[in-house]
Design a protein around this motif. Structure first.
Motif, PDB file in Angstrom:
ATOM      1  N   VAL A  86       0.833  -1.206   0.000  1.00 32.87           N
ATOM      2  CA  VAL A  86       0.000   0.000   0.000  1.00 32.87           C
ATOM      3  C   VAL A  86       0.866   1.255   0.000  1.00 32.87           C
ATOM      4  CG1 VAL A  86      -1.653   1.327   1.374  1.00 32.87           C
ATOM      5  CG2 VAL A  86      -1.991  -1.112   1.078  1.00 32.87           C
ATOM      6  N   GLY A  87       2.047   1.169   0.587  1.00 33.32           N
ATOM      7  CA  GLY A  87       2.936   2.326   0.577  1.00 33.32           C
ATOM      8  C   GLY A  87       3.257   2.813  -0.822  1.00 33.32           C
ATOM      9  N   SER A  88       3.302   1.896  -1.774  1.00 27.79           N
ATOM     10  CA  SER A  88       3.584   2.295  -3.161  1.00 27.79           C
ATOM     11  C   SER A  88       2.401   3.045  -3.767  1.00 27.79           C
ATOM     12  CB  SER A  88       3.920   1.065  -4.010  1.00 27.79           C
ATOM     13  OG  SER A  88       2.797   0.218  -4.199  1.00 27.79           O
ATOM     14  N   VAL A  89       1.175   2.750  -3.302  1.00 26.88           N
ATOM     15  CA  VAL A  89      -0.004   3.487  -3.771  1.00 26.88           C
ATOM     16  C   VAL A  89       0.141   4.952  -3.392  1.00 26.88           C
ATOM     17  CG1 VAL A  89      -2.512   3.649  -3.755  1.00 26.88           C
ATOM     18  CG2 VAL A  89      -1.418   1.429  -3.423  1.00 26.88           C
ATOM     19  N   GLN A  90       0.476   5.174  -2.121  1.00 31.01           N
ATOM     20  CA  GLN A  90       0.581   6.537  -1.614  1.00 31.01           C
ATOM     21  C   GLN A  90       1.777   7.275  -2.210  1.00 31.01           C
ATOM     22  OE1 GLN A  90       0.911   5.648   2.520  1.00 31.01           O
ATOM     23  NE2 GLN A  90      -1.127   4.768   2.667  1.00 31.01           N
ATOM     24  N   SER A  91       2.938   6.631  -2.216  1.00 37.24           N
ATOM     25  CA  SER A  91       4.180   7.311  -2.568  1.00 37.24           C
ATOM     26  C   SER A  91       4.387   7.485  -4.068  1.00 37.24           C
ATOM     27  CB  SER A  91       5.375   6.538  -1.989  1.00 37.24           C
ATOM     28  OG  SER A  91       5.260   6.429  -0.596  1.00 37.24           O
ATOM     29  N   TYR A  92       3.826   6.578  -4.889  1.00 45.01           N
ATOM     30  CA  TYR A  92       4.107   6.594  -6.328  1.00 45.01           C
ATOM     31  C   TYR A  92       2.880   6.878  -7.204  1.00 45.01           C
ATOM     32  CZ  TYR A  92       8.654   4.487  -5.310  1.00 45.01           C
ATOM     33  OH  TYR A  92       9.915   4.252  -4.839  1.00 45.01           O
ATOM     34  N   VAL A  93       1.690   6.527  -6.703  1.00 47.76           N
ATOM     35  CA  VAL A  93       0.528   6.499  -7.597  1.00 47.76           C
ATOM     36  C   VAL A  93      -0.501   7.590  -7.321  1.00 47.76           C
ATOM     37  CG1 VAL A  93      -1.389   5.069  -8.425  1.00 47.76           C
ATOM     38  CG2 VAL A  93       0.843   4.032  -7.981  1.00 47.76           C
ATOM     39  N   THR A  94      -0.889   7.817  -6.059  1.00 45.74           N
ATOM     40  CA  THR A  94      -1.976   8.762  -5.773  1.00 45.74           C
ATOM     41  C   THR A  94      -1.492  10.111  -5.250  1.00 45.74           C
ATOM     42  OG1 THR A  94      -2.292   7.763  -3.578  1.00 45.74           O
ATOM     43  CG2 THR A  94      -3.665   6.946  -5.383  1.00 45.74           C
ATOM     44  N   PHE A  95      -0.714  10.127  -4.165  1.00 42.66           N
ATOM     45  CA  PHE A  95      -0.272  11.404  -3.600  1.00 42.66           C
ATOM     46  C   PHE A  95       0.501  12.268  -4.598  1.00 42.66           C
ATOM     47  CE2 PHE A  95      -0.258  10.038   1.170  1.00 42.66           C
ATOM     48  CZ  PHE A  95      -1.638   9.895   1.102  1.00 42.66           C
ATOM     49  N   PRO A  96       1.345  11.696  -5.471  1.00 41.48           N
ATOM     50  CA  PRO A  96       2.097  12.544  -6.411  1.00 41.48           C
ATOM     51  C   PRO A  96       1.271  13.087  -7.569  1.00 41.48           C
ATOM     52  CG  PRO A  96       3.262  10.469  -5.979  1.00 41.48           C
ATOM     53  CD  PRO A  96       1.855  10.303  -5.494  1.00 41.48           C
ATOM     54  N   LEU A  97      -0.007  12.709  -7.691  1.00 35.82           N
ATOM     55  CA  LEU A  97      -0.835  13.251  -8.769  1.00 35.82           C
ATOM     56  C   LEU A  97      -0.822  14.775  -8.710  1.00 35.82           C
ATOM     57  CD1 LEU A  97      -3.945  10.873  -8.564  1.00 35.82           C
ATOM     58  CD2 LEU A  97      -2.356  11.022 -10.484  1.00 35.82           C
ATOM     59  N   SER A  98      -0.642  15.424  -9.851  1.00 36.66           N
ATOM     60  CA  SER A  98      -0.535  16.888  -9.887  1.00 36.66           C
ATOM     61  C   SER A  98      -1.801  17.567  -9.381  1.00 36.66           C
ATOM     62  CB  SER A  98      -0.238  17.347 -11.312  1.00 36.66           C
ATOM     63  OG  SER A  98      -1.264  16.931 -12.203  1.00 36.66           O
ATOM     64  N   PHE A  99      -2.930  16.890  -9.452  1.00 35.20           N
ATOM     65  CA  PHE A  99      -4.206  17.467  -9.053  1.00 35.20           C
ATOM     66  C   PHE A  99      -4.739  16.850  -7.748  1.00 35.20           C
ATOM     67  CE2 PHE A  99      -4.741  14.005 -12.014  1.00 35.20           C
ATOM     68  CZ  PHE A  99      -5.727  13.204 -11.454  1.00 35.20           C
ATOM     69  N   TYR A 100      -3.889  16.114  -7.016  1.00 34.05           N
ATOM     70  CA  TYR A 100      -4.382  15.431  -5.807  1.00 34.05           C
ATOM     71  C   TYR A 100      -4.937  16.418  -4.783  1.00 34.05           C
ATOM     72  CZ  TYR A 100      -4.731  12.348  -1.801  1.00 34.05           C
ATOM     73  OH  TYR A 100      -5.225  11.638  -0.716  1.00 34.05           O
ATOM     74  N   ALA A 101      -4.280  17.586  -4.634  1.00 35.23           N
ATOM     75  CA  ALA A 101      -4.753  18.566  -3.654  1.00 35.23           C
ATOM     76  C   ALA A 101      -6.168  19.033  -3.959  1.00 35.23           C
ATOM     77  CB  ALA A 101      -3.803  19.763  -3.605  1.00 35.23           C
ATOM     78  N   LEU A 102      -6.557  19.009  -5.239  1.00 32.17           N
ATOM     79  CA  LEU A 102      -7.929  19.379  -5.612  1.00 32.17           C
ATOM     80  C   LEU A 102      -8.948  18.352  -5.137  1.00 32.17           C
ATOM     81  CD1 LEU A 102      -7.705  20.729  -9.279  1.00 32.17           C
ATOM     82  CD2 LEU A 102      -8.442  21.991  -7.257  1.00 32.17           C
ATOM     83  N   LEU A 103      -8.527  17.101  -5.043  1.00 28.45           N
ATOM     84  CA  LEU A 103      -9.459  16.032  -4.697  1.00 28.45           C
ATOM     85  C   LEU A 103      -9.969  16.163  -3.258  1.00 28.45           C
ATOM     86  CD1 LEU A 103      -7.757  12.940  -6.390  1.00 28.45           C
ATOM     87  CD2 LEU A 103      -9.484  14.494  -7.322  1.00 28.45           C
TER      88      LEU A 103
END
Length: 419
Positions: A86-103
């Protein structure tokens, strides 16, 4: 607008526990109508409980994962999709999304609108749950680069998960005494229908219906000798033996699992002590204003250490390895998530299985068959999402606990048709 985005990025970077603490404090103050010091106390107790629960889960994973890795390696499994956790989800896939803060504001806005329109009774204070919902966005963005469609995918996923949370809340509350709590956790709650189906089938078969492996029944039959802690101790030793660990390491692993099962309920008690005044106050306020009760949405971690959930999860560990080996078309090599995914993914099923370990075990076989196939189906999208974020994996990757959510896969596949 730049200040707003900066604030959202700052908030998104906060530790999950801090997010929850802020959320509980504000809900206690504004919705539960608690006094400031009472609201602060509740938020501190909930944060302390979550830190304790996460610490226990980390302790369990830290002790068990190396052993399971050794077991998996000894099987000689030759699979090309690696479970990086799950750490790879957070560190590589979802949190680094350029628009994550909008979500984050979008997710909160959607939740509030749904409450106002009586489309949900769950107020998700654990905003960290959004990272699971945002996996849909990552699948779409990694494949097409289309941000608007990716955001639409997030919104649809949130709506579906909140409806799952509403549906499962009464059973979870009754089974575990978590009054006023629901679980809008996209990895766990989406598998609840499997538990419902398995329980319905077993109820139709007299021979199976009589099998009762609930922790309470086991303790009643065997006396004080067989308790959840004893079960955990034995299971830990068995895992150590399978991994060909030394005598000392086997006993240490057994003691660690037993400690988890002894201490987890006590730590959970701290969280409940904090959440109860907020839930009671919110219930009174919302019944007066909205003429209905709202639930406080929390992470599935609050269920993982329940004796029936953890016992079933540990039993499923070797089964998942066997499933990975025999399922035709499976490409996933279970590794980093194996220890934690087993109890997490069946956590919301167990109330419908009447906390019966036998029924939970049968349910778990089906759940992880689905999970392995979903992870296989989403592996390329998962890997592409990391690459689109500028963080490519060295090989095709997945997360057994994270990328197994069939809701994100299904919604992403449908929206990809139109994008």
């Amino acid at each position: 607008m730049s200040y707003f985005m900066g604030a959202m990025k700052w908030y998104a970077a906060l530790p999950a526990t801090v997010m929850i603490m802020i959320g509980i404090f504000l809900i206690g103050l504004l919705l539960a109508r608690l006094k400031p010091m009472a609201s602060l106390k509740s938020s501190i107790y909930v944060a302390a409980g979550m830190i304790g629960l996460n610490t226990m889960v980390g302790m369990f994973g830290g002790a068990v994962i190396p052993v399971l890795t050794q077991v998996v390696n000894s099987t000689g499994l030759k699979l090309d999709v690696i479970d990086l956790g799950v750490g790879s989800v957070q560190s590589y896939v979802t949190f680094p999304l350029s628009f994550y803060a909008l979500l984050l504001p979008i997710g909160l806005f959607v939740n509030v609108v749904m409450i106002a329109l009586k489309l949900t009774n769950t107020f998700d204070v654990d905003i960290f749950n959004y990272f699971v919902m945002s996996l849909t966005s990552a699948f779409i963005y990694g494949t097409t680069g289309n941000i608007p469609v990716a955001i639409i995918g997030f919104v649809i996923t949130e709506i579906v998960i909140l409806k799952f949370a509403d549906f499962t809340a009464p059973a979870i509350q009754e089974a575990y005494g978590l009054d006023g709590v629901s679980i809008p956790h996209g990895n766990a709650v989406v598998f609840a229908p499997v538990g419902i189906l398995v329980n319905w089938v077993i109820e139709k078969i007299p021979a199976l219906r009589k099998i009762d492996w609930s922790p309470e029944k086991i303790e009643e039959k065997f006396g004080g000798l067989v308790q959840p802690s004893t079960i955990g101790f034995v299971m830990g030793i068995v895992l150590g033996i399978i991994a060909r660990e030394s005598f000392g390491s086997c006993v240490q692993l057994g003691a660690t699992v037993a400690a988890f099962m002894i201490l987890f309920p006590k730590i959970l008690g701290t969280l409940i002590e904090g959440i109860q005044p907020v839930a009671d106050g919110m219930r009174e306020t919302t019944e007066k204003l909205l003429h209905r009760q709202l639930y406080i949405g929390l992470d599935a971690a609050v269920l993982v250490g329940m004796p029936d959930v953890m016992s079933t999860g540990i039993l499923l560990v070797p089964v998942v390895i066997v499933l990975a080996l025999i399922l035709p078309g499976n490409r996933v090599l279970p590794l980093a998530d194996l220890a934690i995914a087993c109890p997490f993914l069946i956590a919301c099923c167990m109330p419908y299985c009447k906390k019966n370990i036998f029924r939970g075990f049968i349910t778990g076989i089906i759940v992880f068959t689905i999970a392995l196939y979903v992870c296989t189906a989403t592996a390329d999208m998962y890997t592409a999402a990391a690459a689109a974020n500028g963080l490519p994996f060295e090989s095709t990757a997945t997360s057994l606990g994270g990328s197994s959510t069939w809701v994100s896969w299904l919604i992403a596949k449908i929206l990809l048709i139109f994008s």
